[in-house]
Design a protein around this motif. Structure first.
Motif, short mmCIF file in Angstrom:
data_model
loop_
_atom_site.label_atom_id
_atom_site.label_comp_id
_atom_site.label_asym_id
_atom_site.label_seq_id
_atom_site.Cartn_x
_atom_site.Cartn_y
_atom_site.Cartn_z
N SER A 13 0.83 -1.21 0.00
CA SER A 13 0.00 0.00 0.00
C SER A 13 0.86 1.26 0.00
CB SER A 13 -0.95 0.01 1.19
OG SER A 13 -0.23 -0.06 2.41
N SER A 14 1.99 1.23 0.70
CA SER A 14 2.89 2.39 0.72
C SER A 14 3.53 2.59 -0.65
CB SER A 14 3.99 2.21 1.77
OG SER A 14 3.43 2.17 3.06
N ALA A 15 3.96 1.50 -1.27
CA ALA A 15 4.57 1.60 -2.60
C ALA A 15 3.57 2.19 -3.59
CB ALA A 15 5.04 0.23 -3.07
N MET A 16 2.32 1.76 -3.52
CA MET A 16 1.30 2.26 -4.44
C MET A 16 1.02 3.74 -4.20
SD MET A 16 0.94 -0.18 -6.41
CE MET A 16 -0.24 0.65 -7.44
N ARG A 17 1.01 4.17 -2.93
CA ARG A 17 0.82 5.60 -2.63
C ARG A 17 1.95 6.43 -3.22
NH1 ARG A 17 -1.33 3.74 2.18
NH2 ARG A 17 0.63 3.97 3.28
N TRP A 18 3.19 5.94 -3.09
CA TRP A 18 4.35 6.66 -3.65
C TRP A 18 4.25 6.73 -5.16
CZ3 TRP A 18 7.38 10.13 -1.86
CH2 TRP A 18 7.65 10.17 -0.49
N LEU A 27 6.56 12.50 -12.54
CA LEU A 27 7.94 12.03 -12.43
C LEU A 27 8.10 10.60 -12.93
CD1 LEU A 27 8.77 13.60 -8.97
CD2 LEU A 27 9.53 14.40 -11.22
N VAL A 28 6.99 9.86 -13.01
CA VAL A 28 7.00 8.49 -13.54
C VAL A 28 5.82 8.32 -14.49
CG1 VAL A 28 8.12 7.47 -11.51
CG2 VAL A 28 5.62 7.50 -11.65
N GLU A 43 8.04 3.58 -15.08
CA GLU A 43 9.33 4.10 -15.54
C GLU A 43 9.43 5.58 -15.19
OE1 GLU A 43 10.64 1.73 -19.42
OE2 GLU A 43 8.91 3.01 -19.75
N LEU A 44 10.67 6.04 -15.02
CA LEU A 44 10.88 7.47 -14.85
C LEU A 44 10.49 8.18 -16.14
CD1 LEU A 44 14.37 7.73 -13.11
CD2 LEU A 44 12.16 8.37 -12.15
N SER A 45 9.81 9.29 -16.00
CA SER A 45 9.52 10.14 -17.15
C SER A 45 10.74 11.01 -17.43
CB SER A 45 8.32 11.04 -16.84
OG SER A 45 8.65 11.93 -15.78
N LEU A 46 10.70 11.76 -18.50
CA LEU A 46 11.80 12.70 -18.78
C LEU A 46 11.98 13.65 -17.60
CD1 LEU A 46 13.96 13.90 -20.59
CD2 LEU A 46 12.17 15.26 -21.69
N LYS A 47 10.87 14.17 -17.09
CA LYS A 47 10.92 15.07 -15.93
C LYS A 47 11.53 14.35 -14.72
CE LYS A 47 7.84 17.96 -13.16
NZ LYS A 47 6.43 18.40 -12.99
N GLU A 50 15.32 13.97 -15.25
CA GLU A 50 15.98 15.25 -15.02
C GLU A 50 16.08 15.55 -13.53
OE1 GLU A 50 13.54 17.83 -17.39
OE2 GLU A 50 14.65 17.39 -19.23
N ALA A 51 15.02 15.26 -12.78
CA ALA A 51 15.04 15.49 -11.33
C ALA A 51 16.08 14.59 -10.67
CB ALA A 51 13.66 15.24 -10.74
N LEU A 52 16.13 13.31 -11.07
CA LEU A 52 17.11 12.40 -10.50
C LEU A 52 18.53 12.84 -10.83
CD1 LEU A 52 17.80 9.81 -8.99
CD2 LEU A 52 17.53 8.58 -11.15
N ASP A 53 18.77 13.23 -12.07
CA ASP A 53 20.11 13.72 -12.45
C ASP A 53 20.51 14.92 -11.61
OD1 ASP A 53 20.38 11.76 -14.36
OD2 ASP A 53 19.86 13.07 -16.04
N SER A 54 19.57 15.82 -11.38
CA SER A 54 19.84 17.00 -10.57
C SER A 54 20.22 16.61 -9.14
CB SER A 54 18.61 17.91 -10.57
OG SER A 54 18.81 19.02 -9.74
N ILE A 55 19.50 15.66 -8.58
CA ILE A 55 19.80 15.19 -7.22
C ILE A 55 21.16 14.51 -7.18
CG2 ILE A 55 19.12 13.51 -5.46
CD1 ILE A 55 16.17 14.12 -6.37
N LEU A 56 21.43 13.64 -8.15
CA LEU A 56 22.70 12.92 -8.15
C LEU A 56 23.89 13.85 -8.29
CD1 LEU A 56 21.79 9.76 -10.27
CD2 LEU A 56 22.03 9.94 -7.78
N ARG A 57 23.72 14.94 -9.02
CA ARG A 57 24.83 15.90 -9.18
C ARG A 57 25.21 16.56 -7.85
NH1 ARG A 57 22.35 16.99 -14.16
NH2 ARG A 57 21.20 18.75 -13.29
N THR A 58 24.30 16.55 -6.88
CA THR A 58 24.61 17.17 -5.59
C THR A 58 25.42 16.25 -4.69
OG1 THR A 58 22.61 16.41 -4.45
CG2 THR A 58 22.45 18.50 -5.68
N LEU A 59 25.52 14.97 -5.04
CA LEU A 59 26.26 14.01 -4.23
C LEU A 59 27.72 14.01 -4.62
CD1 LEU A 59 23.72 11.05 -4.35
CD2 LEU A 59 23.99 12.75 -2.54
N PRO A 60 28.62 13.88 -3.64
CA PRO A 60 30.05 13.95 -3.94
C PRO A 60 30.51 12.95 -5.00
CG PRO A 60 29.68 13.86 -1.57
CD PRO A 60 28.34 13.68 -2.24
#
Length: 75
Positions: A13-18, A27-28, A43-47, A50-60
């Motif tokens: 139920s939590s996975a479905m809510r997410w 986003l998907v 699947e991830l959408s283009l948006k 892009e959001a995931l790439d933005s987040i990953l760029r903030t990680l060392p």
């Protein structure tokens, strides 16, 4: 949703809510599985990419530490 819930170790139920939340944010995407009428493909959408790439760029390490060794690009 059941496989995703199992992979992430959260209740179905939590996975479905997410998933529903991520769909409302565009986003998907959720589509029928091409070969299994009982399954759905999330699947991830283009948006979402892009959001995931933005987040990953903030990680060392660009998020590479979170990936299994076989999924990391060769150095």
């Amino acid at each position: 949703g059941a496989r995703l819930a199992e992979m992430t170790n959260v209740p179905h139920s939590s996975a479905m809510r997410w998933i529903d939340y991520l769909l409302t944010k565009e986003l998907v995407t959720r589509d029928p599985h091409p070969n299994d009428r009982r399954a759905t493909v999330i699947e991830l959408s283009l948006k979402g990419r892009e959001a995931l790439d933005s987040i990953l760029r903030t990680l060392p390490d660009g998020g590479m530490r979170a990936l299994p060794d076989e999924d990391r690009a060769p150095a």
